[in-house]
Design an enzyme around this catalytic site. Structure first.
Site, short mmCIF file in Angstrom:
data_model
loop_
_atom_site.label_atom_id
_atom_site.label_comp_id
_atom_site.label_asym_id
_atom_site.label_seq_id
_atom_site.Cartn_x
_atom_site.Cartn_y
_atom_site.Cartn_z
N ASP A 74 5.46 10.15 3.95
CA ASP A 74 5.48 8.69 3.80
C ASP A 74 5.25 8.38 2.32
O ASP A 74 4.24 7.80 1.93
CB ASP A 74 4.42 8.03 4.67
CG ASP A 74 4.68 6.53 4.85
OD1 ASP A 74 5.67 6.03 4.28
OD2 ASP A 74 3.89 5.86 5.53
N ASN A 162 0.22 3.57 11.66
CA ASN A 162 -0.87 2.72 11.18
C ASN A 162 -0.41 1.62 10.24
O ASN A 162 -1.23 0.94 9.62
CB ASN A 162 -1.97 3.56 10.51
CG ASN A 162 -1.46 4.30 9.28
OD1 ASN A 162 -0.28 4.25 8.95
ND2 ASN A 162 -2.35 5.01 8.62
N HIS A 327 -8.49 5.04 0.55
CA HIS A 327 -7.37 4.15 0.89
C HIS A 327 -7.60 3.43 2.21
O HIS A 327 -6.75 2.66 2.65
CB HIS A 327 -6.06 4.94 0.95
CG HIS A 327 -5.81 5.68 2.23
ND1 HIS A 327 -6.74 6.49 2.83
CD2 HIS A 327 -4.71 5.74 3.02
CE1 HIS A 327 -6.22 7.02 3.93
NE2 HIS A 327 -5.00 6.59 4.07
#
Length: 398
Positions: A74, A162, A327
């Site tokens: 990602d 998510n 994060h």
């Protein structure tokens, strides 16, 4: 809070900003520290947890090499947040209509736009860069069906897992829009392709690695240069994807809320990426796998889970973390385990004050599957200051 533990089992130490680390993540940190090209040390953030090859929540400085699996698939995943000029009492009492309208105009999950949803100039600029990558690596196209149409129509879309779009309220009852997404299918294809290529390169030279997912490219080789070009393109794509998605969300809100302005306090930051930076006397490639840059005075976003607080933070420029911070909250259990342990009623209870899906499709994102965000924040007071504390009132998941 300062560094809570240091792991000294490799060529360089690992400085860890938490005392809560699972065995598998600990071993991954040890494995990474054994790689010969790590510069100075590795930093593990308070939300650190097991990933593929490299832990999520780690900052990995490398000199002369890059590990594609450490960047992940990602590529460029990150956050975008904007504060609006309206207050909580200007939102409708029932937020279901707002959620439905956003879900209608911003495709989520595997869905994509049926047409080009972004300006032609943006598509042309991105298209030129991707065409050059495809020309060098035509097999990359086989990673997706209808690759050209797909990457264009996935611009300004959310994705799944998510990733989310939220409306939040801060401590002053100001309304914020916050979203989390990355480089979608094309970034995933680029990540997978180059991870596999790095593995093959290592097999050719019979390199003995502590984990096959730590296969790397040496600087100066054609594959290294091609990866830098491709990962840079995917990071740009991810940034534009968030920007264009935010534009569509604001368009929905402007049609349904009192007139508002967007404040200057806007943030768009990666937390899965690689960049060239200067640390401890050397120019190095810094891979932040689940970490954001937190240079002195720099604003960033640390989200919690669906039912927890999120934070707008200002970096302190702490060099021990390579000017980085966490994060998010970080998972404490796998998606499959969360689905086994919790049900729809548990999800409804834990997200009682949030307008969101409360069905089995998002049970793996239940707040209990994540670390306590307050503890995560307490463990990084040396890295960031909290500027705003946000609580979501609408959460849209893929």
């Amino acid at each position: 809070m300062p560094i809570l533990q240091t792991i000294n089992k490799g060529h360089v130490p690992v400085k860890v900003y938490t005392d809560d680390i699972e065995h598998s993540a600990y071993q991954q940190l040890v494995n990474m520290s054994q790689m010969p090209f790590i510069h100075s040390h590795i930093a593990a953030m308070p939300d650190v947890h097991c990933g593929i090859g490299a832990t999520v929540g780690s900052v990995i400085p490398t000199k002369g090499a890059i590990i594609p699996a450490a960047v992940g698939v990602d590529i460029g995943c990150g956050m975008n947040a904007i504060r609006l000029s309206i207050k909580a009492d200007q939102l409708p009492d029932n937020l279901r209509g707002l959620r439905s309208a956003i879900e209608r105009d911003v495709p989520v999950g595997f869905n994509m736009h049926k047409y080009d949803a972004v300006p032609d100039s943006t598509v042309r600029a991105l298209s030129n860069g991707l065409s050059n990558i495809w020309e060098k690596h035509p097999k990359l196209k086989s990673k997706q069906k209808q690759p050209y149409q797909t990457w264009i129509r996935q611009l300004a879309t959310l994705g799944g897992g998510n990733h989310f779009i939220e409306l939040c309220l801060d401590e002053n009852d100001d309304v914020w829009v916050m979203l989390h997404s990355g480089s979608r299918g094309v970034g995933n294809a680029i990540g997978q392709y180059f991870i596999e290529m790095a593995r093959r390169d290592m097999e050719k030279v019979q390199m003995n690695l502590p984990d096959r997912d730590l296969a790397y490219f040496n600087e100066g080789t054609s594959h290294f240069n091609d990866y830098i070009e491709a990962v840079g393109w995917a990071q740009d794509y991810a940034m534009i994807n968030r920007r264009e998605m935010m534009r569509l969300v604001l368009k929905v809100l402007k049609a349904r809320l009192p007139n508002f302005k967007v404040t200057k306090e806007a943030i768009n930051c990666h937390h899965n990426y690689v960049s060239e930076e200067h640390h401890f006397g050397e120019t190095v490639f810094v891979t932040r796998k689940g970490a954001i840059r937190a240079r002195e005075g720099e604003l960033g976003i640390i989200p919690g889970s669906m039912g927890a607080k999120s934070f707008i933070v200002r970096g302190k420029g702490n060099e021990s973390s390579f000017c980085s911070c966490s994060h998010g909250a970080g998972r404490v259990m796998s998606r499959s385990k969360a689905k086994r342990l919790f049900n729809e009623q548990d999800l409804a209870t834990q997200t009682a004050d949030v307008e969101c899906k409360k069905d089995k499709s998002v049970i793996d994102e239940i707040p209990a599957a994540y670390k306590d965000i307050d503890k995560v924040m307490a463990n990084q007071t040396d890295l960031v200051d909290v500027v705003h504390t946000l609580k979501q009132v609408v959460c849209i998941k893929g």
